[in-house]
Design an enzyme around this catalytic site. Structure first.
Site, short mmCIF file in Angstrom:
data_model
loop_
_atom_site.label_atom_id
_atom_site.label_comp_id
_atom_site.label_asym_id
_atom_site.label_seq_id
_atom_site.Cartn_x
_atom_site.Cartn_y
_atom_site.Cartn_z
CE LYS A 1 -43.32 -76.60 74.12
NZ LYS A 1 -42.10 -77.19 73.70
CG ASP B 1 -39.08 -84.28 77.75
OD1 ASP B 1 -39.45 -83.35 78.49
OD2 ASP B 1 -39.08 -84.18 76.51
CE1 TYR C 1 -43.21 -81.68 69.89
CE2 TYR C 1 -40.85 -81.96 70.07
CZ TYR C 1 -41.93 -81.31 69.53
OH TYR C 1 -41.75 -80.29 68.64
NE ARG D 1 -18.54 -71.94 69.47
CZ ARG D 1 -17.25 -72.29 69.65
NH1 ARG D 1 -16.91 -73.21 70.53
NH2 ARG D 1 -16.29 -71.71 68.95
C1 LIG Z 1 -42.19 -82.97 75.90
C2 LIG Z 1 -41.37 -82.15 74.96
N1 LIG Z 1 -40.04 -82.36 74.89
C3 LIG Z 1 -39.27 -81.65 74.03
C4 LIG Z 1 -39.79 -80.70 73.19
C5 LIG Z 1 -38.91 -79.95 72.25
O1 LIG Z 1 -38.63 -78.67 72.71
P1 LIG Z 1 -38.38 -77.36 71.79
O2 LIG Z 1 -39.63 -77.13 71.02
O3 LIG Z 1 -38.06 -76.30 72.79
O4 LIG Z 1 -37.22 -77.68 70.89
C6 LIG Z 1 -41.17 -80.43 73.25
C7 LIG Z 1 -41.77 -79.42 72.38
O5 LIG Z 1 -42.98 -79.32 72.26
C8 LIG Z 1 -41.97 -81.18 74.15
O6 LIG Z 1 -43.31 -81.00 74.25
#
Ligand SMILES: Cc1ncc(COP(=O)(O)O)c(C=O)c1O
Length: 394
Positions: free
Chosen positions: A213, A188, A115, A62
């Site tokens: 992604k 992000d 998102y 962990r």
């Molecule tokens: C721009 C963006 N940030 C964060 C996330 C969240 O990531 P996760 O699905 O790996 O938890 C996503 C998921 O689609 C995303 O498109």
């Protein structure tokens, strides 16, 4: 900081041959605990080797795991950060960051388009905990300045390009606005990936990734990451990550590292294919509007060209036929698979209003009902164009 190029770092950073066996890629250390040489005598701190390692040795996975450490060192190098942390998902990374830097009573600025899961985290988890938020169009610098002047904010949260409307925000200008008021700038960087854009170099304090992604790139693993410029913030994040136990597992880290090695070549092809898809859609009579920063007509085109190496692989568009037709298009493609997520080598299509962004319905972040989002893969581009034309009814 290494002078090696991006592609070299993607393949080698944190990934020296295993000193125990010579294995040329980091093995999957599928292990929970480690033998100690006497109480507190930890071993193996140099397993992934190299500068930037901050773990003295391994005691419990962990806290630290060699496979995860290899991925973290690689991500830190690719984002030009000092430390990176790999989580079980992008949302786990976001939650860890927010609960590290925010306290009840704090306020944050969030994008007016983001998102849906990020919005849900702010609205349904952070707000009841006492952290308020204000959505602001991050492409409108005056609006951000005004919101910062009106009331102090702990941080500005930016997505650029945004999911799903591909809005572009000027990272270096926002960093100045944030820092002038002692706030942090969090970016992000999921849509761009570090190959196309490096927010820390542009002045941001923290980079967030859904490594699910482009970084993973093959739709076979869920993960997230935080990368920081400042070591003391890194220490606080590490404390929280270990205390709350949200790190990703070794096999997930290994899959993600396997994907990251080809990030540069994949992003090049994603971008080439997406540009052709966007050009075709922009000229199509059944399409009302196309969102892609590579189009000169896109309001963020110039800023994107200034801060990105390319425009990425996501294209959204509005159907002239309205919501029903947008939903129908999503069901008529052959190669574009109907599904959530994005950034894999295979093309995906989705209806954000009913799928990834259902959680923003009725909020300031609601997306148009006639919107379709494409994650343009790296298949033969002519096949993709043909598939879309046929789904549009040509
Ligand atoms: C721009 C963006 N940030 C964060 C996330 C969240 O990531 P996760 O699905 O790996 O938890 C996503 C998921 O689609 C995303 O498109």
């Amino acid at each position: 900081m290494s002078t090696d190029g991006f592609e070299t770092l993607a393949i080698h950073a944190g990934q020296e041959p295993d000193p125990a066996t010579g294995a040329v890629v980091p093995p999957i250390y599928q292990v929970s605990t480690y033998k100690q040489d006497g109480v507190g005598g930890l071993r193996g701190g140099t397993l992934a080797g190299g500068p930037g390692r901050w773990i003295e040795g391994y005691e419990y996975s962990r806290t630290a795991n060699p496979t995860r450490g290899a991925l973290e060192e690689c991500l830190a190098a690719l984002e030009s950060g000092t430390r990176a942390f790999a989580f079980a998902s992008g949302m786990a990374a976001e939650d860890c960051l927010l609960r590290t830097v925010c306290r009840p009573g704090d306020r944050v600025l969030i994008p007016g388009d983001a998102y849906g899961g990020t919005y849900r985290l702010f609205d349904k988890i952070l707000r009841p905990w006492g952290v308020s938020y204000q959505p602001v169009a991050m492409s409108d610098l005056d609006a951000v300045r005004e919101a910062m002047a009106a009331k102090p904010a702990r941080l500005i949260w930016v997505e650029t390009p945004t999911n799903p409307l591909l809005s572009v925000a000027d990272i270096s200008a926002l960093a100045q606005i944030a820092h002038a008021r002692d706030a942090l700038l969090v970016v992000d960087n999921t849509f761009a990936s570090p190959y196309l854009q490096q927010p820390l170099v542009l002045g941001a304090d923290v980079v967030v990734h859904s490594t699910t992604k482009y970084i993973g790139g093959h739709s076979d693993v869920v993960g997230g990451a935080l990368v920081v410029a400042d070591g003391s913030l890194g220490e606080q994040i590490f404390f929280n990550l270990n205390a709350t136990g949200t790190a990703g597992g070794p096999f997930d880290a290994w899959l993600t590292l396997r994907g990251v090695k080809t990030l540069a070549v994949r992003m090049e092809r994603h971008g080439q294919n997406a540009q052709r898809v966007a050009d075709m859609l922009a000229a199509h009579p059944k399409v009302a509007q196309v969102f892609y920063p590579g189009l000169e007509s896109h309001p963020g085109h110039e800023v994107a060209a200034k801060q990105m190496r390319g425009f990425g692989g996501i294209v959204s568009f509005r159907s002239r036929g309205g919501e029903a037709e947008a939903v129908a298009i999503c069901g008529r493609t052959r190669l574009f698979t109907l599904g959530e997520s994005l950034g894999g080598v295979e093309s995906l299509i989705e209806h954000p209003g009913r799928m990834t962004h259902a959680s923003v319905a009725g909020s300031a972040l609601e997306v148009p009902a006639d919107l379709v989002r494409l994650s343009v893969g790296i298949e033969t581009c002519d096949d993709l164009l043909e598939d879309l034309r046929s789904a549009l009814g040509d």
